[in-house]
Design an enzyme around this catalytic site. Structure first.
Site, short mmCIF file in Angstrom:
data_model
loop_
_atom_site.label_atom_id
_atom_site.label_comp_id
_atom_site.label_asym_id
_atom_site.label_seq_id
_atom_site.Cartn_x
_atom_site.Cartn_y
_atom_site.Cartn_z
N SER A 35 0.80 -1.23 0.00
CA SER A 35 0.00 0.00 0.00
C SER A 35 0.83 1.27 0.00
O SER A 35 0.27 2.37 -0.17
CB SER A 35 -0.97 0.01 1.19
OG SER A 35 -2.08 -0.82 0.92
N LYS A 38 0.22 3.68 -2.78
CA LYS A 38 -0.79 4.74 -2.74
C LYS A 38 -0.18 6.11 -2.50
O LYS A 38 -0.82 7.13 -2.77
CB LYS A 38 -1.85 4.44 -1.67
CG LYS A 38 -2.71 3.22 -1.99
CD LYS A 38 -3.81 3.04 -0.94
CE LYS A 38 -4.71 1.86 -1.27
NZ LYS A 38 -4.09 0.56 -0.98
N SER A 95 -6.88 2.86 3.38
CA SER A 95 -6.07 2.13 2.40
C SER A 95 -6.99 1.41 1.43
O SER A 95 -6.76 0.24 1.06
CB SER A 95 -5.12 1.14 3.08
OG SER A 95 -4.15 0.69 2.17
#
Length: 198
Positions: A35, A38, A95
């Site tokens: 993640s 991101k 997330s």
């Protein structure tokens, strides 16, 4: 006694203001960034807002492609209209993979073009050991980065967009009618975050 580095993990610590490296372990080893991907999606979102290509309160339609992303997700429905502000919150705090894909589509017009834009931005920043294949970080063969490159991105995010940086340290926030709690890997700072707070 010689301590061997754990080859499964990598770390790099920097004084973000001076650029001094304080700690490094496997910093150039290519690993899956999960993640942390991101961060680039959000960097490009902040960039699009700064230069007028998107507005925080602009609503976009969630595509079937975005809605079909696996968890962790916000569970948006295809055709649902959601503001950029809430997609940013869901991506950074929850997330949420569906929110990250929807952001990418809003920024570049399609997921495919957005992935190309992510990689162009990475190369421009000097992230020379990074290749993105999606906006959210779910595992794909060929989607990789290094601790060094992720540190470059994190520092650019902090220095280029300090007005947004506090979102990454929030324990919870409000988005699309829900209070969401932080389950994200993107817990980076406690700086002022005025725009998304409104």
């Amino acid at each position: 006694m010689v301590l061997m580095a754990n080859q499964k993990y990598a770390a790099m610590v920097m004084d973000a203001r001076s650029g001094e490296i304080l700690h490094s372990e496997n910093a150039n080893k290519r690993l899956h960034p999960a993640s942390l991907t991101k961060m680039m999606t959000l960097y490009l979102a902040f960039d699009a807002i700064r230069y007028g290509r998107l507005k925080l309160d602009q609503k976009v339609i969630i595509s079937k492609n975005a809605a079909s992303e696996p968890p962790s997700k916000f569970w948006y429905k295809p055709g649902q209209r959601v503001s950029i502000r809430y997609l940013i919150r869901a991506s950074a705090i929850r997330s949420a993979n569906d929110a990250a894909t929807a952001l990418g589509e809003a920024i570049s017009g399609s997921e495919k073009i957005f992935i190309s834009d992510m990689n162009k931005a990475a190369k421009k920043m000097g992230m020379n050991s990074t290749n993105f294949l999606n906006a959210h970080g779910l595992t794909e063969i060929g989607h990789y980065s290094t601790a060094k490159d992720m540190l470059i991105l994190a520092r650019r995010l902090m220095l280029d967009y300090p007005e947004y940086f506090n979102i990454f340290s929030r324990l919870e926030t409000y988005a699309s009618g829900k209070t969401i709690k932080n389950n994200s890997e993107l817990n980076l700072s406690s700086a002022n975050f005025s725009n998304i707070s409104k």
